[in-house]
Design a protein around this motif. Structure first.
Motif, PDB file in Angstrom:
ATOM      1  N   PRO A   3      -7.692  -9.530  -7.044  1.00 18.12           N
ATOM      2  CA  PRO A   3      -6.905  -8.436  -6.477  1.00 18.12           C
ATOM      3  C   PRO A   3      -6.647  -7.404  -7.572  1.00 18.12           C
ATOM      4  N   PHE A   4      -6.605  -6.148  -7.203  1.00 19.31           N
ATOM      5  CA  PHE A   4      -6.349  -5.093  -8.174  1.00 19.31           C
ATOM      6  C   PHE A   4      -5.438  -4.047  -7.532  1.00 19.31           C
ATOM      7  N   PRO A   5      -4.138  -4.103  -7.836  1.00 17.10           N
ATOM      8  CA  PRO A   5      -3.185  -3.159  -7.251  1.00 17.10           C
ATOM      9  C   PRO A   5      -3.327  -1.774  -7.896  1.00 17.10           C
ATOM     10  N   VAL A   6      -4.318  -1.023  -7.436  1.00 15.87           N
ATOM     11  CA  VAL A   6      -4.717   0.221  -8.080  1.00 15.87           C
ATOM     12  C   VAL A   6      -3.583   1.240  -8.170  1.00 15.87           C
ATOM     13  N   ASN A   7      -2.652   1.202  -7.236  1.00 18.84           N
ATOM     14  CA  ASN A   7      -1.564   2.176  -7.289  1.00 18.84           C
ATOM     15  C   ASN A   7      -0.312   1.637  -7.981  1.00 18.84           C
ATOM     16  N   GLU A   8      -0.480   0.543  -8.735  1.00 22.02           N
ATOM     17  CA  GLU A   8       0.622  -0.005  -9.527  1.00 22.02           C
ATOM     18  C   GLU A   8       0.127  -0.339 -10.942  1.00 22.02           C
ATOM     19  N   PRO A   9      -0.169   0.683 -11.740  1.00 18.46           N
ATOM     20  CA  PRO A   9      -0.715   0.443 -13.086  1.00 18.46           C
ATOM     21  C   PRO A   9       0.142  -0.476 -13.949  1.00 18.46           C
ATOM     22  N   GLU A  10       1.427  -0.513 -13.698  1.00 20.36           N
ATOM     23  CA  GLU A  10       2.306  -1.380 -14.491  1.00 20.36           C
ATOM     24  C   GLU A  10       1.976  -2.855 -14.297  1.00 20.36           C
ATOM     25  N   ILE A  34       0.854  -1.189   0.000  1.00 22.36           N
ATOM     26  CA  ILE A  34       0.000   0.000   0.000  1.00 22.36           C
ATOM     27  C   ILE A  34       0.887   1.236   0.000  1.00 22.36           C
ATOM     28  N   LYS A  35       0.540   2.182  -0.872  1.00 23.34           N
ATOM     29  CA  LYS A  35       1.319   3.410  -1.005  1.00 23.34           C
ATOM     30  C   LYS A  35       0.435   4.614  -0.693  1.00 23.34           C
ATOM     31  N   PRO A  36       1.025   5.666  -0.134  1.00 24.27           N
ATOM     32  CA  PRO A  36       0.268   6.907   0.041  1.00 24.27           C
ATOM     33  C   PRO A  36      -0.165   7.475  -1.313  1.00 24.27           C
ATOM     34  N   GLU A  37      -1.316   8.117  -1.326  1.00 23.24           N
ATOM     35  CA  GLU A  37      -1.845   8.754  -2.535  1.00 23.24           C
ATOM     36  C   GLU A  37      -2.188  10.197  -2.189  1.00 23.24           C
ATOM     37  N   ALA A  38      -1.608  11.133  -2.921  1.00 20.07           N
ATOM     38  CA  ALA A  38      -1.843  12.552  -2.630  1.00 20.07           C
ATOM     39  C   ALA A  38      -3.321  12.920  -2.727  1.00 20.07           C
ATOM     40  N   SER A  39      -4.060  12.288  -3.638  1.00 18.65           N
ATOM     41  CA  SER A  39      -5.472  12.644  -3.829  1.00 18.65           C
ATOM     42  C   SER A  39      -6.394  11.986  -2.802  1.00 18.65           C
ATOM     43  N   VAL A  53     -14.279  -3.288 -19.515  1.00 17.99           N
ATOM     44  CA  VAL A  53     -14.714  -1.915 -19.284  1.00 17.99           C
ATOM     45  C   VAL A  53     -14.595  -1.612 -17.794  1.00 17.99           C
ATOM     46  N   GLN A  54     -14.020  -0.452 -17.502  1.00 15.52           N
ATOM     47  CA  GLN A  54     -13.839  -0.002 -16.123  1.00 15.52           C
ATOM     48  C   GLN A  54     -14.975   0.950 -15.763  1.00 15.52           C
ATOM     49  N   TYR A  55     -15.698   0.635 -14.707  1.00 14.64           N
ATOM     50  CA  TYR A  55     -16.752   1.509 -14.201  1.00 14.64           C
ATOM     51  C   TYR A  55     -16.237   2.196 -12.953  1.00 14.64           C
ATOM     52  N   ILE A  56     -16.435   3.503 -12.900  1.00 13.41           N
ATOM     53  CA  ILE A  56     -16.015   4.239 -11.706  1.00 13.41           C
ATOM     54  C   ILE A  56     -17.123   5.190 -11.294  1.00 13.41           C
ATOM     55  N   ARG A  57     -17.018   5.639 -10.064  1.00  8.83           N
ATOM     56  CA  ARG A  57     -17.882   6.688  -9.535  1.00  8.83           C
ATOM     57  C   ARG A  57     -16.955   7.829  -9.130  1.00  8.83           C
ATOM     58  N   LEU A  58     -17.306   9.037  -9.518  1.00  8.66           N
ATOM     59  CA  LEU A  58     -16.456  10.199  -9.252  1.00  8.66           C
ATOM     60  C   LEU A  58     -17.003  11.002  -8.076  1.00  8.66           C
ATOM     61  N   PHE A  59     -16.543  10.674  -6.887  1.00  4.07           N
ATOM     62  CA  PHE A  59     -16.987  11.381  -5.700  1.00  4.07           C
ATOM     63  C   PHE A  59     -15.882  12.216  -5.073  1.00  4.07           C
ATOM     64  N   SER A  60     -14.659  12.109  -5.597  1.00 10.24           N
ATOM     65  CA  SER A  60     -13.535  12.747  -4.911  1.00 10.24           C
ATOM     66  C   SER A  60     -12.371  12.941  -5.877  1.00 10.24           C
ATOM     67  N   ASP A  61     -11.343  13.600  -5.376  1.00  3.97           N
ATOM     68  CA  ASP A  61     -10.112  13.733  -6.158  1.00  3.97           C
ATOM     69  C   ASP A  61      -9.535  12.357  -6.487  1.00  3.97           C
ATOM     70  N   TRP A  62      -9.677  11.416  -5.561  1.00  4.78           N
ATOM     71  CA  TRP A  62      -9.167  10.066  -5.796  1.00  4.78           C
ATOM     72  C   TRP A  62      -9.860   9.441  -7.007  1.00  4.78           C
TER      73      TRP A  62
END
Length: 170
Positions: free
Chosen positions: A83-90, A39-44, A101-110
């Motif tokens: 598992p989906f390592p969201v902070n490791e796109p590589e 797990i890595k810190p995320e600025a957003s 297809v990726q579904y997202i909800r936009l509630f925040s900067d994240w």
């Protein structure tokens, strides 16, 4: 595909899952932060990496997702929990086919950060509930787990999973 930490899986996540399931023959559910050591810190989203924001293991969250999908009437053969390592796109192509297809909800900067990363990785991204405001957060549910009154915040199957965990008050 939907994704999230699901710490724990709550009624807002159930809406998210239903939104993707209504639009897809198969639903991938990516559990982010699957490995606590990575797990890595995320600025957003500056709190998402903290241990207190991630009390449940990958397997506990997998059980919650499966229970919630059953509550929603999504047959197991349509559901793929990964598992989906969201902070490791590589690493994404090792977990998710490029045509999912990726579904997202936009509630925040994240949410905006995820949108940008998914598009940069070449995924088709569909924003669900555009313009809606977040009604419930994992932090709200974690607080209710400590203070009481949490049962109505999660699908019934998830409540059963949570009751089965030794460290969750019943």
């Amino acid at each position: 595909m939907i994704h999230g930490r699901f710490q724990p899986f709550h009624n807002g996540h159930l809406e998210y899952l239903r939104g993707a399931a209504e639009r897809s023959d198969e639903v991938f559910v990516g559990i982010t932060n699957p490995d606590p050591a990575r797990i890595k810190p995320e600025a957003s989203d500056p709190l998402r990496h903290l241990p207190e924001s991630n009390p449940f293991s990958y397997v506990e969250r997998l059980l919650m997702v499966k229970a919630a999908a059953a509550d929603a009437g999504i047959p197991p053969e349509r559901l793929h929990v990964i598992p989906f390592p969201v902070n490791e796109p590589e690493l994404w192509n090792a977990y998710v086919p490029p045509d999912v297809v990726q579904y997202i909800r936009l509630f925040s900067d994240w949410g905006g950060t995820k949108l940008d990363r998914l598009r940069a990785a070449g995924y088709e991204v569909v924003v669900l509930d555009e313009g809606a405001e977040k009604q419930l957060s994992g932090a709200d549910v974690r607080t209710a787990l400590r203070d009481g009154g949490w049962e109505q915040l999660v699908p019934s199957g998830v409540a059963e999973v949570l009751r089965g965990l030794q460290r969750v008050p019943v």
